[in-house]
Design a protein around this motif. Sequence first.
Motif, PDB file in Angstrom:
ATOM      1  N   THR A 105      12.135   4.807  -0.288  1.00 32.63           N
ATOM      2  CA  THR A 105      12.018   3.902   0.193  1.00 32.63           C
ATOM      3  C   THR A 105      12.258   3.914   1.539  1.00 32.63           C
ATOM      4  O   THR A 105      12.646   3.643   2.698  1.00 32.63           O
ATOM      5  CB  THR A 105      11.796   2.546   0.127  1.00 32.63           C
ATOM      6  N   GLY A 106      13.953   4.635   1.411  1.00 38.74           N
ATOM      7  CA  GLY A 106      14.229   5.127   2.077  1.00 38.74           C
ATOM      8  C   GLY A 106      15.794   4.891   2.358  1.00 38.74           C
ATOM      9  O   GLY A 106      15.625   3.118   1.205  1.00 38.74           O
ATOM     10  N   ASP A 122       8.823   5.735   6.625  1.00 38.97           N
ATOM     11  CA  ASP A 122       9.667   6.145   8.225  1.00 38.97           C
ATOM     12  C   ASP A 122       8.581   5.648   9.390  1.00 38.97           C
ATOM     13  O   ASP A 122       8.753   5.712  10.720  1.00 38.97           O
ATOM     14  CB  ASP A 122      10.000   7.531   8.089  1.00 38.97           C
ATOM     15  N   ALA A 123       7.553   6.434   9.385  1.00 40.50           N
ATOM     16  CA  ALA A 123       6.231   5.830  10.470  1.00 40.50           C
ATOM     17  C   ALA A 123       5.992   4.750  10.328  1.00 40.50           C
ATOM     18  O   ALA A 123       6.306   4.923  11.567  1.00 40.50           O
ATOM     19  CB  ALA A 123       4.723   6.659  10.217  1.00 40.50           C
ATOM     20  N   GLU A 124       5.873   3.947   9.366  1.00 39.38           N
ATOM     21  CA  GLU A 124       5.182   2.444   9.603  1.00 39.38           C
ATOM     22  C   GLU A 124       6.758   1.711  10.360  1.00 39.38           C
ATOM     23  O   GLU A 124       6.651   0.123  10.731  1.00 39.38           O
ATOM     24  CB  GLU A 124       4.542   2.223   8.467  1.00 39.38           C
ATOM     25  N   ASP A 130       0.987  -1.230   0.127  1.00 36.57           N
ATOM     26  CA  ASP A 130      -0.271   0.120  -0.068  1.00 36.57           C
ATOM     27  C   ASP A 130       0.646   0.747  -0.149  1.00 36.57           C
ATOM     28  O   ASP A 130       0.575   2.865   0.032  1.00 36.57           O
ATOM     29  CB  ASP A 130      -0.940  -0.274   1.078  1.00 36.57           C
ATOM     30  N   THR A 131       1.915   1.215   0.209  1.00 37.95           N
ATOM     31  CA  THR A 131       3.438   2.585  -0.048  1.00 37.95           C
ATOM     32  C   THR A 131       3.387   2.512  -1.037  1.00 37.95           C
ATOM     33  O   THR A 131       3.203   3.300  -2.002  1.00 37.95           O
ATOM     34  CB  THR A 131       4.498   2.262   1.089  1.00 37.95           C
ATOM     35  N   GLY A 142      11.929  -2.545   3.160  1.00 37.38           N
ATOM     36  CA  GLY A 142      12.512  -2.659   4.545  1.00 37.38           C
ATOM     37  C   GLY A 142      10.678  -3.238   5.036  1.00 37.38           C
ATOM     38  O   GLY A 142      10.216  -4.149   4.560  1.00 37.38           O
ATOM     39  N   PRO A 143      10.554  -3.618   7.044  1.00 42.73           N
ATOM     40  CA  PRO A 143      10.267  -4.306   7.504  1.00 42.73           C
ATOM     41  C   PRO A 143       8.726  -4.463   7.882  1.00 42.73           C
ATOM     42  O   PRO A 143       7.588  -4.898   7.022  1.00 42.73           O
ATOM     43  CB  PRO A 143      10.277  -3.442   9.063  1.00 42.73           C
ATOM     44  N   TYR A 144       8.404  -2.856   7.061  1.00 44.93           N
ATOM     45  CA  TYR A 144       6.730  -2.507   6.664  1.00 44.93           C
ATOM     46  C   TYR A 144       5.883  -3.594   5.250  1.00 44.93           C
ATOM     47  O   TYR A 144       5.261  -4.242   5.755  1.00 44.93           O
ATOM     48  CB  TYR A 144       6.139  -1.280   6.387  1.00 44.93           C
ATOM     49  N   ASP A 145       7.330  -3.503   4.346  1.00 46.60           N
ATOM     50  CA  ASP A 145       6.424  -4.280   2.889  1.00 46.60           C
ATOM     51  C   ASP A 145       6.740  -5.627   2.612  1.00 46.60           C
ATOM     52  O   ASP A 145       5.917  -6.833   2.822  1.00 46.60           O
ATOM     53  CB  ASP A 145       7.218  -3.749   1.944  1.00 46.60           C
TER      54      ASP A 145
END
Length: 360
Positions: A152-153, A280-282, A44-45, A216-219
Amino acid sequence: MKRRAFLTGTVTAAAVGTVASPAVAQSMPEVRWRLASSYPKSLDTLYGAGVQIAKRVAEATDNKFQIQVFAAGEIVGGLQVLDAVQNNTVECAYTLSSYFIGKDPTFMFEASVPFGFNVRHHNAWMYHGGGLALTRDLMKTYNVYNIPAGNTGAQMGGWFRNEIKSVEDLKGLKFRIAGMGGQILSRLGVVPQVVAGGDIYPGLERGTLDAVEWAGPYDDEKLGFQKVAKYYYYPGFWEGSAQTSLYVNLERWNALPPHYKAVLEAACAEANVWCVSKYDAENPDALRRLIGAGAELRAFPKDVMDAAYKQAFALYGELAASNPRFKTVYDAWNAFRDKELAWFRVAELPYDYYVYSQRT
């Protein structure tokens, strides 16, 4: 008399407004585009950034300019979107240029360079350091107008079935990794595999892949890698940042009215901020959940980092010697990198290091 004159003026102004409105409407033509994303809807990002662009464009044009977003595989596969835009199969795509370095390694500069920029460095390079002009010179040879539209950072190093204790453990490893990172790791014995996002988990589950990296972790949590590989490595040195972009067919771009061009570029700039800030938030909470579910966090050994760094810049030198376009961009990128690193060592790095060291 004054009252009559006032009323007459009011009626006249209203009439002028009535006459003018069709002219305004005529300057807002109906435009309908299709956007092919390189990403599945579950992300969703990355997929969502394309949706965000379409939403903002529609809102800013009173729905006159509409972009319909399609997930990877709905029109073309996630790795075929550049060809689809180039050939005008679709008007635009949301993607990562690292997927296309097989066409020309110079594509890497538009997205990420291993051991290169963080997000702030990359934005500075693109918007104020000449990077956008240089990458657009490349893209126009593919009939594409590129617009930065996400990031994505710094990424994680990925999920491994077995621990990586030294460079020796990389030899023969079937690793899903896109872009220049795969070419660098291949020089250390890795067998890189380029696989689109929606197809990675089945490969890891079936054992045709030994390790995978995504973002990263969220995805990663959404894609479920922790269910089949428990060792979670960092950092993803091949992507200290990874800029995603909107690719627009060049003829379609040139045919847009100027105000639609401005709206689309503004929507992409907003998506650039929206995307990295959402990550960064998720990511912090997602990382905690992954560790709670059994993921074992590991740092890449120093000998792996050192060997990869050495091979990265050796490869860039070889490419610059054989590819004039690559050399032009690389020389400019490298000079900008030196400048940015010198500045960040003075202010940003000491500040960050001190604040992080005080965390209890």
